[in-house]
Design a protein around this motif. Structure first.
Motif, short mmCIF file in Angstrom:
data_model
loop_
_atom_site.label_atom_id
_atom_site.label_comp_id
_atom_site.label_asym_id
_atom_site.label_seq_id
_atom_site.Cartn_x
_atom_site.Cartn_y
_atom_site.Cartn_z
N CYS A 29 0.85 -1.19 0.00
CA CYS A 29 0.00 0.00 0.00
C CYS A 29 0.89 1.24 0.00
N ARG A 30 0.27 2.42 -0.13
CA ARG A 30 1.06 3.64 -0.26
C ARG A 30 1.91 3.92 0.98
N PRO A 31 1.37 3.87 2.22
CA PRO A 31 2.25 4.14 3.38
C PRO A 31 3.41 3.16 3.49
N CYS A 32 3.14 1.87 3.30
CA CYS A 32 4.22 0.89 3.41
C CYS A 32 5.23 1.04 2.28
N ARG A 33 4.75 1.42 1.08
CA ARG A 33 5.67 1.61 -0.03
C ARG A 33 6.59 2.80 0.21
N GLU A 34 6.03 3.89 0.76
CA GLU A 34 6.87 5.05 1.07
C GLU A 34 7.88 4.72 2.16
N THR A 35 7.44 3.98 3.17
CA THR A 35 8.37 3.60 4.23
C THR A 35 9.48 2.70 3.70
N HIS A 36 9.11 1.76 2.83
CA HIS A 36 10.11 0.86 2.26
C HIS A 36 11.09 1.60 1.38
N ASN A 37 10.60 2.52 0.54
CA ASN A 37 11.49 3.28 -0.34
C ASN A 37 12.42 4.19 0.46
N ASN A 38 11.89 4.82 1.51
CA ASN A 38 12.74 5.69 2.33
C ASN A 38 13.81 4.88 3.04
N GLY A 39 13.45 3.70 3.51
CA GLY A 39 14.44 2.88 4.19
C GLY A 39 15.53 2.40 3.25
N VAL A 40 15.15 2.07 1.98
CA VAL A 40 16.15 1.63 1.01
C VAL A 40 17.08 2.76 0.64
N VAL A 41 16.52 3.99 0.45
CA VAL A 41 17.36 5.13 0.08
C VAL A 41 18.32 5.49 1.19
N GLU A 42 17.81 5.48 2.43
CA GLU A 42 18.68 5.82 3.55
C GLU A 42 19.79 4.79 3.72
N ALA A 43 19.43 3.50 3.53
CA ALA A 43 20.46 2.47 3.68
C ALA A 43 21.50 2.53 2.57
N ALA A 44 21.07 3.01 1.38
CA ALA A 44 22.00 3.04 0.25
C ALA A 44 22.85 4.31 0.24
N THR A 45 22.30 5.44 0.68
CA THR A 45 23.01 6.72 0.58
C THR A 45 23.72 7.14 1.85
N ALA A 46 23.43 6.53 2.95
CA ALA A 46 24.06 6.93 4.21
C ALA A 46 25.07 5.88 4.63
N PRO A 47 26.34 5.99 4.20
CA PRO A 47 27.35 5.00 4.60
C PRO A 47 27.68 5.15 6.08
N SER A 48 28.06 4.04 6.65
CA SER A 48 28.39 4.07 8.08
C SER A 48 29.68 4.86 8.28
N PRO A 49 29.72 5.76 9.28
CA PRO A 49 30.92 6.59 9.50
C PRO A 49 32.10 5.74 9.96
N ALA A 50 33.26 6.07 9.47
CA ALA A 50 34.47 5.35 9.87
C ALA A 50 34.84 5.72 11.31
N PRO A 51 35.31 4.77 12.08
CA PRO A 51 35.66 5.08 13.47
C PRO A 51 36.87 6.01 13.54
N ASP A 52 36.81 6.98 14.43
CA ASP A 52 37.90 7.95 14.62
C ASP A 52 38.90 7.35 15.61
N VAL A 53 39.91 6.69 15.06
CA VAL A 53 40.88 5.99 15.90
C VAL A 53 41.71 6.98 16.72
N LYS A 54 42.12 8.08 16.10
CA LYS A 54 42.97 9.04 16.81
C LYS A 54 42.25 9.64 18.01
N ALA A 55 40.99 9.99 17.84
CA ALA A 55 40.26 10.57 18.97
C ALA A 55 40.08 9.54 20.07
N HIS A 56 39.87 8.29 19.68
CA HIS A 56 39.70 7.25 20.70
C HIS A 56 40.99 7.04 21.48
N MET A 57 42.13 7.02 20.80
CA MET A 57 43.41 6.84 21.49
C MET A 57 43.72 8.05 22.37
#
Length: 339
Positions: free
Chosen positions: A301-329
């Motif tokens: 349905c329309r609400p589930c389709r919009e939710t599914h499309n938004n989730g796919v776009v966010e998962a594809a366009t938002a890469p996981s940030p690399a850990p800041d090793v220097k700040a952690h050390m």
């Protein structure tokens, strides 16, 4: 296996099984699709049943995988009417295709299934008049040989002259009328009487005796004669009751008189009610909302389709940030200095 009418239904014109089946799907969806593809016809495809047979994933993961398979064009969940008249019930089916199909193909195929369902609906028209059946031959008397039996069947039965009696003979129609009069069967209580008798079970304040039901039966029968159903009559009599009713028969007599509905002729009822109801509705794979195939592209349905499309776009366009090793050390060195 699912109950009759439920479960898996394979779509036609599928490609043969091969090693490259579902190769473009993610690992979880490929695993679920391979299992569903090998299920027999009519097997149960509910999320709970699939989760019991697939130990690697739970119900939530199976539900998400089925949604992805619906978007990929491999399945559609539908509900179809089965039966006719008051015995119509809805059954749930999952059409499966090993070959991915687009929305136009699924809409055309489900329209064909709707036509088959309407064609399978039994016709409610009156049957043609029956052809009169031939009377079976009268068996010959016991002990008569074959030649004598043929001779008896060839010679018509002779009529004996009537014996003279003092009584005047009756015409044949009088005897036919006496012999053809069947006993009148007991039809039992009318629907109006039964509706009044059941009011006490709906609400104890409206309990009626047998004499009360018989007295109010003509008024209730007038309601049913105007085209309303027994459920409508019961709802009209039990809605908005006062806290205390001293005389149920008087209260119901007043309601039957003052709330008498307008006359609804039965001739205005469209004859194609069963045919119009015999249609296939697609269910949203995510939230089970029914609708026509054109309103649920990708099986969502329309609400589930919009939710599914938004989730796919966010998962594809938002890469996981690399850990800041220097700040952690640096943080760890600061903690060590304070000690």
């Amino acid at each position: 296996m699912a109950n009759p009418g439920y479960g898996k239904r394979s779509a036609p014109d599928q490609l043969a099984r091969g090693a490259q089946d579902f190769s473009l799907l993610p690992t979880r969806e490929r695993y679920v699709a391979g299992f569903v593809d090998h299920l027999p016809e009519g097997a149960s495809m509910s999320v709970k049943q699939l989760a019991k047979q697939l130990p690697l994933y739970g119900q939530q993961a199976i539900s998400t995988a089925l949604t992805a398979l619906s978007v990929a064009g491999h399945l559609r969940r539908v509900r179809c009417p089965v039966g006719a008249g008051e015995e119509t019930r809805w059954v749930f089916r999952t059409f499966w295709s090993r070959t991915a199909r687009d929305n136009e193909w699924w809409n055309t195929y489900l329209a064909t299934e709707t036509a088959k369902t309407q064609a399978a609906t039994p016709d409610t028209a009156l049957p043609p008049p029956s052809v009169p059946t031939e009377q079976p031959p009268v068996p010959a008397p016991v002990g008569v040989g074959g030649d004598q039996r043929a001779e008896l069947s060839a010679v018509p039965q002779q009529r004996n002259p009537p014996h003279p009696t003092d009584a005047t003979p009756k015409p044949p129609s009088a005897f036919a009328g006496e012999a053809a009069t069947p006993p009148v069967p007991d039809t039992g209580p009318s629907p109006a009487y039964l509706a009044l008798a059941r009011l006490g079970r709906e609400d104890h304040r409206l309990a009626l005796s047998a004499d009360d039901c018989a007295a109010l039966e003509p008024r209730a029968a007038e309601w049913l004669a105007r085209g309303v159903s027994v459920d409508y009559l019961t709802t009209a009599l039990t809605a908005g009751l006062p806290a205390e009713i001293n005389s149920p028969v008087g209260f119901l007599r007043r309601r039957l008189t003052t709330k008498l509905p307008p006359h609804l002729p039965t001739e205005t009822t469209p004859p194609s009610t069963a045919a119009s109801a015999a249609r296939v509705l697609v269910e949203c794979t995510e939230c089970r909302t029914p609708g026509p195939p054109q309103a649920l592209p990708d099986g969502l349905c329309r609400p589930c389709r919009e939710t599914h499309n938004n989730g796919v776009v966010e998962a594809a366009t938002a890469p996981s940030p690399a850990p800041d090793v220097k700040a952690h050390m640096a943080n760890l060195r600061g903690l060590l200095k304070s000690v």
